[in-house]
Design a protein around this motif. Structure first.
Motif, PDB file in Angstrom:
ATOM      1  N   GLN A 159      36.242  36.429  41.671  1.00 28.79           N
ATOM      2  CA  GLN A 159      37.408  36.175  42.534  1.00 28.79           C
ATOM      3  C   GLN A 159      38.448  37.290  42.449  1.00 28.79           C
ATOM      4  O   GLN A 159      39.113  37.587  43.430  1.00 28.79           O
ATOM      5  CB  GLN A 159      38.072  34.849  42.164  1.00 28.79           C
ATOM      6  CG  GLN A 159      37.268  33.644  42.540  1.00 28.79           C
ATOM      7  CD  GLN A 159      37.933  32.365  42.053  1.00 28.79           C
ATOM      8  OE1 GLN A 159      38.827  32.400  41.213  1.00 28.79           O
ATOM      9  NE2 GLN A 159      37.482  31.237  42.573  1.00 28.79           N
ATOM     10  N   LEU A 160      38.614  37.888  41.276  1.00 34.96           N
ATOM     11  CA  LEU A 160      39.696  38.840  41.055  1.00 34.96           C
ATOM     12  C   LEU A 160      39.363  40.281  41.425  1.00 34.96           C
ATOM     13  O   LEU A 160      40.266  41.109  41.492  1.00 34.96           O
ATOM     14  CB  LEU A 160      40.151  38.780  39.597  1.00 34.96           C
ATOM     15  CG  LEU A 160      40.756  37.457  39.138  1.00 34.96           C
ATOM     16  CD1 LEU A 160      41.126  37.537  37.669  1.00 34.96           C
ATOM     17  CD2 LEU A 160      41.941  37.068  39.983  1.00 34.96           C
ATOM     18  N   THR A 161      38.100  40.592  41.646  1.00 40.14           N
ATOM     19  CA  THR A 161      37.770  41.970  42.002  1.00 40.14           C
ATOM     20  C   THR A 161      38.311  42.311  43.387  1.00 40.14           C
ATOM     21  O   THR A 161      38.304  41.489  44.291  1.00 40.14           O
ATOM     22  CB  THR A 161      36.248  42.217  41.973  1.00 40.14           C
ATOM     23  OG1 THR A 161      35.597  41.259  42.800  1.00 40.14           O
ATOM     24  CG2 THR A 161      35.707  42.157  40.568  1.00 40.14           C
TER      25      THR A 161
ATOM     26  N   VAL B 219      29.754  43.378  33.619  1.00 39.07           N
ATOM     27  CA  VAL B 219      28.949  43.615  34.806  1.00 39.07           C
ATOM     28  C   VAL B 219      29.570  42.752  35.896  1.00 39.07           C
ATOM     29  O   VAL B 219      29.794  41.561  35.707  1.00 39.07           O
ATOM     30  CB  VAL B 219      27.478  43.204  34.577  1.00 39.07           C
ATOM     31  CG1 VAL B 219      26.693  43.283  35.876  1.00 39.07           C
ATOM     32  CG2 VAL B 219      26.850  44.062  33.507  1.00 39.07           C
ATOM     33  N   ILE B 220      29.887  43.364  37.031  1.00 39.84           N
ATOM     34  CA  ILE B 220      30.497  42.617  38.129  1.00 39.84           C
ATOM     35  C   ILE B 220      29.439  41.712  38.744  1.00 39.84           C
ATOM     36  O   ILE B 220      28.322  42.153  39.029  1.00 39.84           O
ATOM     37  CB  ILE B 220      31.089  43.566  39.186  1.00 39.84           C
ATOM     38  CG1 ILE B 220      32.206  44.398  38.559  1.00 39.84           C
ATOM     39  CG2 ILE B 220      31.607  42.790  40.387  1.00 39.84           C
ATOM     40  CD1 ILE B 220      32.837  45.388  39.494  1.00 39.84           C
TER      41      ILE B 220
ATOM     42  N   GLY C  84      29.060  36.842  49.778  1.00 39.91           N
ATOM     43  CA  GLY C  84      30.439  37.081  49.359  1.00 39.91           C
ATOM     44  C   GLY C  84      30.701  38.558  49.126  1.00 39.91           C
ATOM     45  O   GLY C  84      30.132  39.416  49.800  1.00 39.91           O
ATOM     46  N   LYS C  85      31.535  38.847  48.164  1.00 43.06           N
ATOM     47  CA  LYS C  85      31.973  40.219  47.896  1.00 43.06           C
ATOM     48  C   LYS C  85      30.831  41.109  47.421  1.00 43.06           C
ATOM     49  O   LYS C  85      30.069  40.743  46.542  1.00 43.06           O
ATOM     50  CB  LYS C  85      33.055  40.215  46.819  1.00 43.06           C
ATOM     51  CG  LYS C  85      34.338  39.548  47.208  1.00 43.06           C
ATOM     52  CD  LYS C  85      35.302  39.634  46.032  1.00 43.06           C
ATOM     53  CE  LYS C  85      36.633  39.022  46.341  1.00 43.06           C
ATOM     54  NZ  LYS C  85      37.533  39.107  45.180  1.00 43.06           N
ATOM     55  N   ASN C  86      30.782  42.300  47.988  1.00 40.29           N
ATOM     56  CA  ASN C  86      29.813  43.299  47.567  1.00 40.29           C
ATOM     57  C   ASN C  86      30.416  44.063  46.377  1.00 40.29           C
ATOM     58  O   ASN C  86      31.449  44.702  46.512  1.00 40.29           O
ATOM     59  CB  ASN C  86      29.520  44.257  48.722  1.00 40.29           C
ATOM     60  CG  ASN C  86      28.530  45.335  48.345  1.00 40.29           C
ATOM     61  OD1 ASN C  86      28.096  45.438  47.208  1.00 40.29           O
ATOM     62  ND2 ASN C  86      28.174  46.142  49.327  1.00 40.29           N
ATOM     63  N   PRO C  87      29.761  44.033  45.203  1.00 42.31           N
ATOM     64  CA  PRO C  87      30.338  44.697  44.028  1.00 42.31           C
ATOM     65  C   PRO C  87      30.435  46.216  44.160  1.00 42.31           C
ATOM     66  O   PRO C  87      31.182  46.853  43.429  1.00 42.31           O
ATOM     67  CB  PRO C  87      29.418  44.303  42.883  1.00 42.31           C
ATOM     68  CG  PRO C  87      28.199  43.777  43.504  1.00 42.31           C
ATOM     69  CD  PRO C  87      28.531  43.335  44.882  1.00 42.31           C
TER      70      PRO C  87
ATOM     71  N   TYR D 198      33.970  45.988  46.064  1.00 41.52           N
ATOM     72  CA  TYR D 198      34.975  45.244  45.294  1.00 41.52           C
ATOM     73  C   TYR D 198      34.690  45.439  43.814  1.00 41.52           C
ATOM     74  O   TYR D 198      34.007  44.629  43.183  1.00 41.52           O
ATOM     75  CB  TYR D 198      34.939  43.766  45.668  1.00 41.52           C
ATOM     76  CG  TYR D 198      35.345  43.515  47.091  1.00 41.52           C
ATOM     77  CD1 TYR D 198      36.674  43.269  47.401  1.00 41.52           C
ATOM     78  CD2 TYR D 198      34.420  43.541  48.128  1.00 41.52           C
ATOM     79  CE1 TYR D 198      37.075  43.050  48.708  1.00 41.52           C
ATOM     80  CE2 TYR D 198      34.808  43.323  49.432  1.00 41.52           C
ATOM     81  CZ  TYR D 198      36.130  43.085  49.716  1.00 41.52           C
ATOM     82  OH  TYR D 198      36.530  42.872  51.008  1.00 41.52           O
ATOM     83  N   ASN D 199      35.202  46.533  43.260  1.00 43.91           N
ATOM     84  CA  ASN D 199      34.869  46.882  41.880  1.00 43.91           C
ATOM     85  C   ASN D 199      36.091  47.300  41.067  1.00 43.91           C
ATOM     86  O   ASN D 199      35.995  48.128  40.180  1.00 43.91           O
ATOM     87  CB  ASN D 199      33.823  47.999  41.867  1.00 43.91           C
ATOM     88  CG  ASN D 199      34.282  49.215  42.633  1.00 43.91           C
ATOM     89  OD1 ASN D 199      35.437  49.334  43.014  1.00 43.91           O
ATOM     90  ND2 ASN D 199      33.354  50.132  42.860  1.00 43.91           N
ATOM     91  N   TYR D 200      37.223  46.705  41.359  1.00 47.96           N
ATOM     92  CA  TYR D 200      38.455  47.070  40.658  1.00 47.96           C
ATOM     93  C   TYR D 200      39.182  45.804  40.216  1.00 47.96           C
ATOM     94  O   TYR D 200      39.270  44.837  40.967  1.00 47.96           O
ATOM     95  CB  TYR D 200      39.364  47.897  41.573  1.00 47.96           C
ATOM     96  CG  TYR D 200      40.679  48.283  40.929  1.00 47.96           C
ATOM     97  CD1 TYR D 200      40.739  49.304  39.988  1.00 47.96           C
ATOM     98  CD2 TYR D 200      41.849  47.614  41.258  1.00 47.96           C
ATOM     99  CE1 TYR D 200      41.943  49.651  39.398  1.00 47.96           C
ATOM    100  CE2 TYR D 200      43.048  47.958  40.675  1.00 47.96           C
ATOM    101  CZ  TYR D 200      43.094  48.979  39.739  1.00 47.96           C
ATOM    102  OH  TYR D 200      44.280  49.320  39.148  1.00 47.96           O
ATOM    103  N   ILE D 201      39.691  45.843  38.998  1.00 45.92           N
ATOM    104  CA  ILE D 201      40.535  44.761  38.482  1.00 45.92           C
ATOM    105  C   ILE D 201      41.821  45.401  37.993  1.00 45.92           C
ATOM    106  O   ILE D 201      41.797  46.241  37.096  1.00 45.92           O
ATOM    107  CB  ILE D 201      39.845  43.977  37.353  1.00 45.92           C
ATOM    108  CG1 ILE D 201      38.627  43.247  37.916  1.00 45.92           C
ATOM    109  CG2 ILE D 201      40.810  42.998  36.697  1.00 45.92           C
ATOM    110  CD1 ILE D 201      37.857  42.450  36.917  1.00 45.92           C
TER     111      ILE D 201
END
Length: 154
Positions: free
Chosen positions: A44-46, A64-65, A71-74, A77-80
């Motif tokens: 959810q947070l990425t 590991v994402i 849903g989100k493609n890692p 969407y790879n940042y926190i």
């Protein structure tokens, strides 16, 4: 496999690595089970990696994402961010407490082992001796017990 590295309290990072049977090495990612609340929280947070922010991994824990079926493609969407890492840290703290507190109570009331001895065993099991004082964890446990007793009176 896409990973993300964040900074959290060192004893929580060590706890999570030990809980997943790994040595404390931020270059080695932790792969969470899809039924773990932490897995879903990270998903959810990425967010999309912001412009101007370094891609160099910095932190003391690597995940590991999650790659869900939809849903989100890692890869995108790879940042926190910092605020989200605080939420993840809070979730890890909650997971540690939900393991520690029943362990202490069970050992005391079923096995007759004093809280202090049980706390030392827990800290040794997860290799936290150098990272957190047992007294700090014990004080948090005692505050929690007082809060539970006050809620039972109401």
């Amino acid at each position: 496999m896409v990973t993300v590295t964040i900074s959290i309290k060192p004893y929580l990072a060590a706890y999570l690595y030990a809980r997943h049977g790994q040595s404390f090495n931020p270059q080695q990612p932790i792969q969470l089970s899809h039924i773990s609340p932490l897995y879903h929280l990270i998903h959810q947070l990425t967010t999309v990696h912001p412009k101007g922010v370094s891609y160099r991994p910095e932190g003391n824990i690597t995940f590991v994402i999650p790659t869900p079926a939809y849903g989100k493609n890692p890869l995108v969407y790879n940042y926190i961010g910092y605020d989200h890492s605080i939420l993840i840290e809070t979730e890890i703290m909650t997971e540690m407490k939900t393991e520690l507190y029943p362990y202490l109570l069970h050992n005391k009331y079923h096995n007759g082992v004093m809280f202090k001895k049980s706390m030392a065993t827990f800290v040794d099991k997860y290799g936290l001796a150098e990272l957190v004082r047992e007294e700090t964890l014990m004080q948090a446990f005692q505050r929690w017990r007082i809060k539970v007793k006050e809620n039972e009176k109401e």
